[in-house]
Design an enzyme around this catalytic site. Structure first.
Site, mmCIF file in Angstrom:
data_model
loop_
_atom_site.group_PDB
_atom_site.id
_atom_site.type_symbol
_atom_site.label_atom_id
_atom_site.label_comp_id
_atom_site.label_asym_id
_atom_site.label_seq_id
_atom_site.Cartn_x
_atom_site.Cartn_y
_atom_site.Cartn_z
ATOM 1 N N CYS A 141 -10.486 0.404 3.314
ATOM 2 C CA CYS A 141 -9.970 -0.179 4.549
ATOM 3 C C CYS A 141 -9.283 0.902 5.380
ATOM 4 O O CYS A 141 -8.481 1.676 4.860
ATOM 5 C CB CYS A 141 -9.007 -1.319 4.231
ATOM 6 S SG CYS A 141 -9.885 -2.787 3.693
ATOM 7 N N GLU A 191 -4.341 2.909 7.103
ATOM 8 C CA GLU A 191 -4.101 2.898 5.658
ATOM 9 C C GLU A 191 -4.608 4.218 5.069
ATOM 10 O O GLU A 191 -4.088 4.731 4.082
ATOM 11 C CB GLU A 191 -4.836 1.720 5.016
ATOM 12 C CG GLU A 191 -4.616 1.650 3.515
ATOM 13 C CD GLU A 191 -5.331 0.495 2.837
ATOM 14 O OE1 GLU A 191 -5.257 -0.641 3.345
ATOM 15 O OE2 GLU A 191 -5.960 0.736 1.785
ATOM 16 N N ARG A 218 0.802 -1.235 0.000
ATOM 17 C CA ARG A 218 0.000 0.000 0.000
ATOM 18 C C ARG A 218 0.832 1.281 0.000
ATOM 19 O O ARG A 218 0.373 2.310 0.502
ATOM 20 C CB ARG A 218 -0.971 0.024 1.200
ATOM 21 C CG ARG A 218 -2.005 -1.059 1.188
ATOM 22 C CD ARG A 218 -2.991 -0.939 0.030
ATOM 23 N NE ARG A 218 -3.928 -2.052 0.064
ATOM 24 C CZ ARG A 218 -3.750 -3.187 -0.610
ATOM 25 N NH1 ARG A 218 -2.692 -3.335 -1.396
ATOM 26 N NH2 ARG A 218 -4.628 -4.156 -0.525
#
Ligand code: EPU
Length: 333
Positions: free
Chosen positions: A255, A326, A199
């Site tokens: 998320c 995130e 990510r």
């Protein structure tokens, strides 16, 4: 570069913060006309539907205008950052001091640039929707993008975040990216020179040179494989359905936390700590997927941040694991 900012904001903000002077606003207005707006409510530009106003939002029409814009803001010492689709972003309630740059108007072309029997190179502008790229792949009988079906946001945002699912991530399909490097140099960086991690995309000094700011992603070049169109379409439908069943459809930023590891998904840790449905104001830990925080309608950024902190605390108490967000947080509280 201020280290604290870089930590929360991989899009990198440059220069000094502060309110825009009327002279600078005039300069922007003269140069960009209707492609610049002032006091723009960021709640309208984020999937969370929260966030105060950005001092200005500029939508350069092409690379020349983008270079001019960056030149102008840097000369004035004004903060700036590049907005993707606002899908993974939490803007705080007092908004953003400085200029938000949107590439969605001028940088959204998708085209095939090279084609052979075993590989097709597709160039997608940073401002193109990831969904438009997935659609383009399906329409042209190309395999490789289905992992991203259902991920909202722009190609540029997805590159910088190394967006992905269990089926793959951007690094698995990118052949190269085009970037605007300081002060106004455009370069193509092959994927093998990029350091993708889970990510995120880390910029190596060897790639960005002496520049004191991070490059702006202008486009991604995707290496796709000719394939059976019907099979691809069927797979895309399955992916979309899976997502529809397992993830909430409401206002969220995807998320909330990174998975600490593949066998320890954040969702499971949050769920097993009994936190589904927990609320602060109108911010709620989704009942459908525990790693989503949803805005039930009237949440503000402070509610969401407090809820995220509460989730971190409770997961730490229950499992001894520290969750890392995130979601990217920007702006002033
Ligand atoms: N689970 C629970 N409770 C829940 C949800 C899930 O216990 O409420 C458990 C289940 O056991 C499940 C496991 O957690 O097997 C993992 O859940 P899921 O399969 O939904 O995947 P995830 O690891 O939570 C990742 C990505 C998603 C991506 C999905 C599907 C991260 C942090 N999340 O989720 O990406 O859509 O896989 O491929 O990497 C995002 O990055 O914004 C995102 C949503």
């Amino acid at each position: 570069m201020r280290a604290a900012q870089q930590k929360v904001n991989p899009f990198f903000i440059n220069g000094e913060s502060g309110l825009l002077t009327s002279q600078f606003k005039k300069q922007l207005a003269e140069k960009f006309g209707e492609r610049v707006r002032f006091d723009v409510p960021m709640a309208r530009h984020t999937y969370f539907r929260v966030g105060g106003p950005a001092d200005a939002m500029a939508m350069p029409a092409d690379i020349r205008e983008l270079k001019d814009l960056i030149g102008l803001v840097e000369q004035a010492g004004v903060d700036w950052f590049v907005l993707g689709g606002g899908t993974n972003l939490l803007v705080k309630d007092k908004g953003i001091r400085g200029v938000v740059v949107s590439l969605e108007k001028g940088f959204s072309a998708i085209e095939t640039v090279e084609s052979s029997t075993d590989r097709v190179l597709v160039r997608a502008g940073a401002g193109a929707g990831l969904s438009a790229l997935c659609r383009y792949a399906l329409e042209n009988n190309l395999a490789g993008m289905n992992f991203a079906v259902g991920i909202p946001g722009t190609v540029g945002g997805a590159v910088v975040m190394n967006a992905g699912t269990r089926q793959g991530s951007m690094e698995s399909v990118l052949a190269a990216i085009d970037v605007l490097n300081a002060p106004d140099v455009t370069v193509t960086i092959p994927a093998k020179s990029l350091s993708f991690t889970y990510r995120s995309l880390k910029w190596d000094r060897s790639v960005i040179g002496k520049s004191d700011r991070e490059p702006i992603v202008l486009a991604g070049l995707f290496g796709l494989i000719p394939a059976d169109g019907r099979e691809q379409a069927a797979e895309a439908r399955r992916m979309r359905e899976l997502r529809r069943q397992s993830q909430p459809a409401g206002f969220s930023a995807g998320c909330a936390f990174k998975n600490p590891s593949a066998d320890m998904p954040a969702a499971r840790l949050i769920d097993h700590a009994g936190l589904k449905g927990m609320r602060i104001g109108d911010a709620q830990v989704s009942e459908i997927h525990a790693n989503f925080i949803v805005n039930l309608g009237g949440a503000n950024a402070a509610d969401i941040l407090r809820l995220m902190e509460k989730v971190r605390e409770k997961v730490f108490i229950a499992h001894g694991v520290e969750l890392e967000p995130e979601i990217i947080t920007v702006g002033e509280q």
